[in-house]
Design a protein around this motif. Structure first.
Motif, PDB file in Angstrom:
ATOM      1  N   VAL A 226      70.199  24.964-125.001  1.00  0.00           N
ATOM      2  CA  VAL A 226      71.642  24.769-124.901  1.00  0.00           C
ATOM      3  C   VAL A 226      71.889  24.219-123.506  1.00  0.00           C
ATOM      4  O   VAL A 226      71.840  24.956-122.516  1.00  0.00           O
ATOM      5  CB  VAL A 226      72.403  26.092-125.110  1.00  0.00           C
ATOM      6  N   ARG A 227      72.097  22.938-123.416  1.00  0.00           N
ATOM      7  CA  ARG A 227      72.156  22.253-122.132  1.00  0.00           C
ATOM      8  C   ARG A 227      73.194  22.884-121.195  1.00  0.00           C
ATOM      9  O   ARG A 227      74.336  23.098-121.561  1.00  0.00           O
ATOM     10  CB  ARG A 227      72.471  20.771-122.337  1.00  0.00           C
ATOM     11  N   GLY A 228      72.730  23.204-119.994  1.00  0.00           N
ATOM     12  CA  GLY A 228      73.605  23.787-118.990  1.00  0.00           C
ATOM     13  C   GLY A 228      73.830  25.278-119.145  1.00  0.00           C
ATOM     14  O   GLY A 228      74.500  25.895-118.321  1.00  0.00           O
ATOM     15  N   SER A 229      73.269  25.874-120.214  1.00  0.00           N
ATOM     16  CA  SER A 229      73.495  27.310-120.448  1.00  0.00           C
ATOM     17  C   SER A 229      72.199  28.101-120.543  1.00  0.00           C
ATOM     18  O   SER A 229      72.047  29.133-119.898  1.00  0.00           O
ATOM     19  CB  SER A 229      74.312  27.508-121.734  1.00  0.00           C
ATOM     20  N   GLY A 230      71.256  27.629-121.367  1.00  0.00           N
ATOM     21  CA  GLY A 230      70.005  28.376-121.530  1.00  0.00           C
ATOM     22  C   GLY A 230      69.345  28.048-122.845  1.00  0.00           C
ATOM     23  O   GLY A 230      69.214  26.877-123.208  1.00  0.00           O
TER      24      GLY A 230
END
Length: 237
Positions: A226-230
């Motif tokens: 999840v790009r930018g989240s994890g």
């Protein structure tokens, strides 16, 4: 009259053993615990603490780390060696990452650094009691991915997946939170016991290896970035 602790999952009064040699600290803690509905027994040295804890009459143990005669970690190790699984909360002025890791590796269930708020101590005790009263699952399953926690065996669509100890821990962490986005900070703390980001590709390397192992031979991946989240473990089917 004894009151049931707020948030406790036990019907009977919860019996707590407090092992603390500081007189003022002990008085404060006994008062706070009793006012919150716990029944408390207090001892002031390591020998007495180990003897009482070994009796197995307590729902939870709160122990200072630095004690006369026998320190708190030695008490925990002694209990675990005898197969006594009473949850233990360690209190200590030693608050470095290494100190916390030592406390948990000795068999402690939680580690609270002094000074602390009484409300936090009570919340942590309640969390330990909830954890103990919740039936422990022995098998995790997400779609066709299965993890036998007792045998430490992973299969995908019936195929056995060979994983390292660290990869098993990482997969268990993700499967217990299936469908939930897991951040890098959560992974560092939950899988590596690190409370800081070493600014390396540590997580990326292990996630990549885990993906290769569990997705081999299948046309739909389970671990997603999840790009930018994890990361999240889920089926997109």
């Amino acid at each position: 009259m004894r009151r049931k602790p707020r948030g406790s999952y036990s019907v009977a009064p919860v019996h707590v053993l407090l092992i603390e040699d500081d007189v003022e600290a002990a008085r404060f803690l006994v008062k706070g615990l009793c006012e919150s509905g716990y029944t408390v027994e207090h001892v002031a040295d390591g020998h007495a603490g180990l003897a009482r804890a070994t009796a197995g009459e307590f729902d939870a143990i709160v122990t200072d780390r630095m004690l006369p005669q026998i320190d708190g970690l030695a008490i925990i190790e002694g209990l675990r060696a005898k197969g006594i699984g009473t949850p233990v909360l360690v209190l200590s002025a030693l608050g470095s990452v290494d100190d916390r890791i030592k406390g948990l590796k000795a068999g402690g269930d939680d580690y609270l650094t002094k000074p602390f708020a009484l409300a936090e101590l009570l919340a942590r005790i309640e969390a330990l009691l909830r954890r103990r009263s919740t039936p422990q699952t022995t098998r995790l399953k997400v779609e066709d991915l299965e993890f036998d926690l007792l045998a430490r065996r992973v299969t995908r669509a019936g195929r056995e997946v060979e994983l390292t100890t660290r990869e098993l821990k990482l997969l268990e962490f993700l499967m217990r939170r299936a469908g939930q986005v897991v951040t890098r900070t959560m992974l560092l703390e939950g899988v590596w016991d690190l409370h800081f980001d070493p600014q390396s590709n540590l997580i990326d390397v292990h996630i990549s290896r885990l993906r290769q192992a569990i997705d081999r031979g299948t046309d739909h991946p389970l671990i997603h970035t999840v790009r930018g989240s994890g990361y999240v473990l889920r089926s997109d089917n």
